[in-house]
Scaffold this motif. Structure first.
Motif, PDB file in Angstrom:
ATOM      1  N   ASN A  71      79.688  31.666  26.709  1.00 10.56           N
ATOM      2  CA  ASN A  71      79.813  33.115  26.802  1.00 10.56           C
ATOM      3  C   ASN A  71      81.298  33.493  26.773  1.00 10.56           C
TER       4      ASN A  71
ATOM      5  N   THR B  89      82.819  36.089  27.453  1.00  7.99           N
ATOM      6  CA  THR B  89      83.281  36.898  28.579  1.00  7.99           C
ATOM      7  C   THR B  89      84.080  36.051  29.568  1.00  7.99           C
ATOM      8  N   TYR B  90      83.693  34.787  29.724  1.00  7.91           N
ATOM      9  CA  TYR B  90      84.344  33.920  30.706  1.00  7.91           C
ATOM     10  C   TYR B  90      85.734  33.463  30.272  1.00  7.91           C
TER      11      TYR B  90
ATOM     12  N   GLY C 271      87.775  35.798  28.916  1.00  7.62           N
ATOM     13  CA  GLY C 271      88.493  37.069  28.853  1.00  7.62           C
ATOM     14  C   GLY C 271      88.359  37.788  27.522  1.00  7.62           C
TER      15      GLY C 271
ATOM     16  N   ILE D 276      85.520  39.569  24.448  1.00  6.90           N
ATOM     17  CA  ILE D 276      84.194  40.121  24.210  1.00  6.90           C
ATOM     18  C   ILE D 276      83.833  39.829  22.760  1.00  6.90           C
ATOM     19  N   GLU D 277      82.548  39.657  22.506  1.00  7.36           N
ATOM     20  CA  GLU D 277      82.095  39.422  21.140  1.00  7.36           C
ATOM     21  C   GLU D 277      81.497  40.715  20.619  1.00  7.36           C
ATOM     22  N   TYR D 278      82.002  41.172  19.468  1.00 13.48           N
ATOM     23  CA  TYR D 278      81.526  42.401  18.866  1.00 13.48           C
ATOM     24  C   TYR D 278      81.413  42.192  17.366  1.00 13.48           C
TER      25      TYR D 278
ATOM     26  N   GLY E   6      89.214  41.273  25.923  1.00 11.20           N
ATOM     27  CA  GLY E   6      88.498  42.087  26.900  1.00 11.20           C
ATOM     28  C   GLY E   6      89.453  42.561  27.987  1.00 11.20           C
TER      29      GLY E   6
ATOM     30  N   GLN F 282      88.801  41.984  31.230  1.00 10.86           N
ATOM     31  CA  GLN F 282      88.669  41.072  32.355  1.00 10.86           C
ATOM     32  C   GLN F 282      89.536  39.828  32.155  1.00 10.86           C
TER      33      GLN F 282
END
Length: 71
Positions: free
Chosen positions: A38, A40-41, A43, A45-47, A54, A56
């Motif tokens: 993932n 997100t982990y 930092g 984002i997938e788009y 991201g 974060q």
């Protein structure tokens, strides 16, 4: 998963509005794989198939993430 469980770590647990507790179990191969794949982990984002920065902070190193993707 074995190392995480030996350390006593558990998955996130939360309580619903109706008072039911969900989650909080031990890690297994599938759960660890889901985390390590993932973006997100790290930092990001997938788009639309692209990895974008991201807001974060990363909690997994990019080198580990890339190694997992190769596997």
């Amino acid at each position: 998963a074995r190392v995480l469980n030996e350390r006593g770590w558990q998955m996130k647990a939360w309580t619903t509005k109706k008072g039911k507790t969900i989650g909080g179990g031990e890690f297994n191969k599938n759960k660890v794989t889901a985390i390590l794949t993932n973006a997100t982990y790290i930092g990001m984002i997938e788009y639309e198939g692209q990895l974008l920065p991201g807001l974060q902070e990363a909690i997994i190193g990019r080198d580990v993430f890339d190694q997992v993707q190769e596997i």
